[in-house]
Design a protein around this motif. Structure first.
Motif, PDB file in Angstrom:
ATOM      1  N   TYR A   5       2.402   4.923 -12.129  1.00 34.28           N
ATOM      2  CA  TYR A   5       2.444   3.784 -11.407  1.00 34.28           C
ATOM      3  C   TYR A   5       1.341   3.478 -10.456  1.00 34.28           C
ATOM      4  CZ  TYR A   5       7.373   3.926 -12.519  1.00 34.28           C
ATOM      5  OH  TYR A   5       8.341   3.680 -13.447  1.00 34.28           O
ATOM      6  N   VAL A   6       0.594   4.828 -10.314  1.00 30.72           N
ATOM      7  CA  VAL A   6      -0.832   4.858  -9.552  1.00 30.72           C
ATOM      8  C   VAL A   6      -1.901   4.856 -10.369  1.00 30.72           C
ATOM      9  CG1 VAL A   6      -1.922   6.251  -7.864  1.00 30.72           C
ATOM     10  CG2 VAL A   6       0.743   5.735  -7.452  1.00 30.72           C
ATOM     11  N   ASP A   7      -3.000   4.142  -9.956  1.00 34.16           N
ATOM     12  CA  ASP A   7      -4.106   4.323 -10.814  1.00 34.16           C
ATOM     13  C   ASP A   7      -5.457   5.103 -10.238  1.00 34.16           C
ATOM     14  OD1 ASP A   7      -5.262   2.386  -9.211  1.00 34.16           O
ATOM     15  OD2 ASP A   7      -5.583   0.959 -10.675  1.00 34.16           O
ATOM     16  N   SER A   8      -5.151   5.243  -8.829  1.00 36.55           N
ATOM     17  CA  SER A   8      -6.124   6.120  -8.281  1.00 36.55           C
ATOM     18  C   SER A   8      -5.678   6.603  -6.749  1.00 36.55           C
ATOM     19  CB  SER A   8      -7.647   5.543  -7.900  1.00 36.55           C
ATOM     20  OG  SER A   8      -7.546   4.352  -6.962  1.00 36.55           O
ATOM     21  N   VAL A   9      -6.136   7.767  -6.445  1.00 32.32           N
ATOM     22  CA  VAL A   9      -5.908   8.297  -5.109  1.00 32.32           C
ATOM     23  C   VAL A   9      -7.202   9.053  -4.644  1.00 32.32           C
ATOM     24  CG1 VAL A   9      -4.670  10.306  -3.885  1.00 32.32           C
ATOM     25  CG2 VAL A   9      -3.446   9.265  -5.875  1.00 32.32           C
ATOM     26  N   ASN A  10      -7.414   8.469  -3.332  1.00 31.83           N
ATOM     27  CA  ASN A  10      -8.784   8.750  -2.743  1.00 31.83           C
ATOM     28  C   ASN A  10      -8.608   9.228  -1.327  1.00 31.83           C
ATOM     29  OD1 ASN A  10     -11.581   8.665  -2.812  1.00 31.83           O
ATOM     30  ND2 ASN A  10     -11.428   7.077  -1.123  1.00 31.83           N
ATOM     31  N   VAL A  11      -9.231  10.454  -1.166  1.00 30.53           N
ATOM     32  CA  VAL A  11      -9.230  11.011   0.251  1.00 30.53           C
ATOM     33  C   VAL A  11     -10.413  10.509   0.878  1.00 30.53           C
ATOM     34  CG1 VAL A  11      -9.187  13.013   1.595  1.00 30.53           C
ATOM     35  CG2 VAL A  11      -8.022  13.068  -0.731  1.00 30.53           C
ATOM     36  N   ALA A  12     -10.158   9.569   1.836  1.00 36.81           N
ATOM     37  CA  ALA A  12     -11.587   9.243   2.489  1.00 36.81           C
ATOM     38  C   ALA A  12     -12.160  10.258   3.568  1.00 36.81           C
ATOM     39  CB  ALA A  12     -11.208   7.931   3.339  1.00 36.81           C
ATOM     40  N   ALA A  13     -13.427   9.736   3.879  1.00 40.91           N
ATOM     41  CA  ALA A  13     -14.016  10.865   4.585  1.00 40.91           C
ATOM     42  C   ALA A  13     -13.323  11.146   6.079  1.00 40.91           C
ATOM     43  CB  ALA A  13     -15.515  10.296   5.196  1.00 40.91           C
ATOM     44  N   ASP A  14     -12.567  10.410   6.603  1.00 38.45           N
ATOM     45  CA  ASP A  14     -11.865  10.412   7.629  1.00 38.45           C
ATOM     46  C   ASP A  14     -10.466  10.970   7.439  1.00 38.45           C
ATOM     47  OD1 ASP A  14     -10.225   8.419   6.704  1.00 38.45           O
ATOM     48  OD2 ASP A  14     -10.641   7.110   8.372  1.00 38.45           O
ATOM     49  N   GLY A  15     -10.217  11.698   6.316  1.00 32.89           N
ATOM     50  CA  GLY A  15      -8.940  12.316   5.908  1.00 32.89           C
ATOM     51  C   GLY A  15      -7.840  11.551   5.624  1.00 32.89           C
ATOM     52  N   GLN A  16      -7.906  10.046   5.588  1.00 34.28           N
ATOM     53  CA  GLN A  16      -7.003   9.380   5.025  1.00 34.28           C
ATOM     54  C   GLN A  16      -6.954   9.204   3.625  1.00 34.28           C
ATOM     55  OE1 GLN A  16      -6.115   5.479   7.366  1.00 34.28           O
ATOM     56  NE2 GLN A  16      -8.380   5.803   7.561  1.00 34.28           N
ATOM     57  N   ILE A  17      -5.636   9.279   2.976  1.00 29.01           N
ATOM     58  CA  ILE A  17      -5.518   9.152   1.659  1.00 29.01           C
ATOM     59  C   ILE A  17      -4.996   7.778   1.111  1.00 29.01           C
ATOM     60  CG2 ILE A  17      -3.698  10.060  -0.187  1.00 29.01           C
ATOM     61  CD1 ILE A  17      -3.331  12.514   1.708  1.00 29.01           C
ATOM     62  N   VAL A  18      -5.824   7.295   0.665  1.00 26.87           N
ATOM     63  CA  VAL A  18      -5.636   5.908  -0.032  1.00 26.87           C
ATOM     64  C   VAL A  18      -5.280   5.741  -1.478  1.00 26.87           C
ATOM     65  CG1 VAL A  18      -6.867   3.846  -0.452  1.00 26.87           C
ATOM     66  CG2 VAL A  18      -7.526   5.299   1.627  1.00 26.87           C
ATOM     67  N   ILE A  19      -3.915   5.214  -1.744  1.00 23.56           N
ATOM     68  CA  ILE A  19      -3.505   5.368  -2.865  1.00 23.56           C
ATOM     69  C   ILE A  19      -3.553   3.888  -3.598  1.00 23.56           C
ATOM     70  CG2 ILE A  19      -1.031   5.574  -4.217  1.00 23.56           C
ATOM     71  CD1 ILE A  19      -0.351   7.472  -1.547  1.00 23.56           C
ATOM     72  N   HIS A  20      -3.783   3.699  -4.662  1.00 20.60           N
ATOM     73  CA  HIS A  20      -4.076   2.273  -5.164  1.00 20.60           C
ATOM     74  C   HIS A  20      -2.903   2.233  -6.551  1.00 20.60           C
ATOM     75  CE1 HIS A  20      -5.589  -1.227  -7.651  1.00 20.60           C
ATOM     76  NE2 HIS A  20      -5.794  -1.772  -6.358  1.00 20.60           N
ATOM     77  N   TYR A  21      -2.266   1.188  -6.501  1.00 17.91           N
ATOM     78  CA  TYR A  21      -1.103   0.936  -7.507  1.00 17.91           C
ATOM     79  C   TYR A  21      -1.728   0.257  -8.576  1.00 17.91           C
ATOM     80  CZ  TYR A  21       2.254   2.959  -4.033  1.00 17.91           C
ATOM     81  OH  TYR A  21       2.850   3.658  -3.284  1.00 17.91           O
ATOM     82  N   GLY A  22      -1.276   0.653  -9.765  1.00 17.22           N
ATOM     83  CA  GLY A  22      -1.903  -0.001 -11.134  1.00 17.22           C
ATOM     84  C   GLY A  22      -1.285  -1.160 -11.281  1.00 17.22           C
ATOM     85  N   ASP A  23      -2.347  -2.258 -11.759  1.00 17.33           N
ATOM     86  CA  ASP A  23      -1.901  -3.491 -12.223  1.00 17.33           C
ATOM     87  C   ASP A  23      -2.146  -3.898 -13.559  1.00 17.33           C
ATOM     88  OD1 ASP A  23      -4.607  -3.727 -11.862  1.00 17.33           O
ATOM     89  OD2 ASP A  23      -4.510  -5.293 -10.434  1.00 17.33           O
TER      90      ASP A  23
END
Length: 81
Positions: free
Chosen positions: A16-34
């Motif tokens: 269901y997820v097409d990417s997981v990015n750890v941002a420079a400030d440590g946040q984890i950004v999860i993008h769901y696939g479409d």
């Protein structure tokens, strides 16, 4: 992702997820696939969930948010933040 010694964001994916990015400030950004084969429920498809570590007096916890996912579709633990 490189600083966290993780693969590139688009290489961290699943059903269901097409990417997981750890941002420079440590946040984890999860993008769901479409788009197939990575396709989340229509309420999440193409949208983003952000996880942020928050320190408390005796423990760390995760705070989550989204600018484009309706609250009712967020994980239950996110609805209380």
């Amino acid at each position: 992702n490189e600083q966290a010694q993780l693969p590139a964001a688009d290489l961290l994916h699943g059903r269901y997820v097409d990417s997981v990015n750890v941002a420079a400030d440590g946040q984890i950004v999860i993008h769901y696939g479409d788009h197939p084969p990575i396709q989340a429920n229509a309420a999440l498809a193409g949208k983003t969930l952000v996880l942020k570590a928050v320190s408390g007096p005796r423990q760390w916890s995760w705070q989550c948010s989204s600018n484009d996912i309706a609250t009712k579709y967020l994980p239950a633990s996110c609805r209380t933040n």
